[in-house]
Enzyme design. Structure first.
Site, PDB file in Angstrom:
ATOM      1  CB  THR A   1     -61.341  16.274  97.745  1.00  0.00           C
ATOM      2  OG1 THR A   1     -62.752  16.387  97.558  1.00  0.00           O
ATOM      3  CG2 THR A   1     -60.734  15.569  96.548  1.00  0.00           C
ATOM      4  CD  GLU A   2     -58.935  19.858 103.331  1.00  0.00           C
ATOM      5  OE1 GLU A   2     -59.056  20.939 103.918  1.00  0.00           O
ATOM      6  OE2 GLU A   2     -57.937  19.127 103.442  1.00  0.00           O
ATOM      7  CG  ASN A   3     -63.079  20.101  97.718  1.00  0.00           C
ATOM      8  OD1 ASN A   3     -62.368  19.115  97.856  1.00  0.00           O
ATOM      9  ND2 ASN A   3     -63.365  20.604  96.533  1.00  0.00           N
TER      10      ASN A   3
ATOM     11  CG  HIS B   1     -66.448  21.563 103.941  1.00  0.00           C
ATOM     12  ND1 HIS B   1     -65.991  22.839 103.690  1.00  0.00           N
ATOM     13  CD2 HIS B   1     -65.339  20.815 104.151  1.00  0.00           C
ATOM     14  CE1 HIS B   1     -64.677  22.862 103.743  1.00  0.00           C
ATOM     15  NE2 HIS B   1     -64.251  21.655 104.024  1.00  0.00           N
TER      16      HIS B   1
ATOM     17  CB  SER C   1     -65.693  16.232 103.645  1.00  0.00           C
ATOM     18  OG  SER C   1     -64.370  15.983 103.257  1.00  0.00           O
TER      19      SER C   1
END
Length: 224
Positions: free
Chosen positions: A46-48, A85, A88
């Site tokens: 997940t990008e978060n 973040h 990521s």
């Protein structure tokens, strides 16, 4: 009959290879997580800032501090990891993801992606990490309805909305058919409740294009 969103998510999941690192975009693509058996060893990103995301959380599983990028409560699988973040996005931009599944407003016959703004009055542009994913993932799968509410195709000769990425889409999964984007044009892999001939009538797609960009005499939309 055309596929419903859950059936479409299951169809996308069938094409994700065991052991792949995968990002699922906001909206319908998140449903794909519910159709990936744990024994496949697929690692969801997940990008978060999470690796090892599981299916959507329900009931007592819901933790308001454990969500995907769309703020939907999710579960974690054994070995899940959390990170900044920026880390990521470094994974996304560095080519470490095997597959990204995203929604779209339009996809062109040459694989251009438009999924962050329609330009309509009052619309709120929302690019998020879509541009990073479009150019960073090894394969980009789009999951969308084939036709808009007014009946117009969303798989088009040329995108009329602002682009997210150029020539980045590998496959387009829709409620009516599964398409592959090739150097020679759009190929129908599978249809759902329709036929390639019927789709040819409804889709205004260009003739096959060779790698040099010169139109060939081949039909624009083929099956098989």
């Amino acid at each position: 009959m055309p596929l419903n969103p859950d059936q479409l998510a299951a169809r996308v999941a069938q094409d994700i290879e065991p052991g792949s690192f995968v990002n699922l975009g906001i909206g319908q693509p998140t449903k794909v997580a519910d159709h990936l058996p744990a024994e496949l060893g697929v690692v969801l990103h997940t990008e978060n800032g999470m690796l090892g995301m599981g299916p959507a959380a329900v009931g007592d599983q819901i933790d308001p501090e454990l969500t995907n990028a769309g703020k939907v409560p999710v579960t974690e699988l054994p070995g899940a990891a959390y990170f900044h973040h920026a880390d990521s996005f470094a994974m996304m931009r560095g080519g470490h993801l095997d597959v990204c599944v995203m929604g779209a407003f339009q996809v062109s016959a040459s694989g251009d992606l438009a999924n962050w703004d329609t330009g309509a009055p009052g619309s709120i542009p929302a690019v998020g990490g879509a541009m990073d994913l479009a150019i960073g993932a090894k394969r980009v799968y789009v999951m969308m309805s084939l036709f808009a509410r007014d009946g117009s195709p969303k798989l088009v000769p040329t995108c009329t909305y602002p682009l997210t990425g150029v020539g980045c889409v590998s496959r387009v999964y829709t409620d009516h058919a599964l398409f592959e984007i090739t150097l020679r044009g759009v190929r129908v892999i599978e249809t759902f409740g329709t036929s390639a001939a019927e789709l040819q009538k409804r889709l205004d797609l260009p003739r096959h294009v060779t790698a040099t960009g010169i139109p060939s005499a081949a039909s624009s939309l083929t099956s098989g």
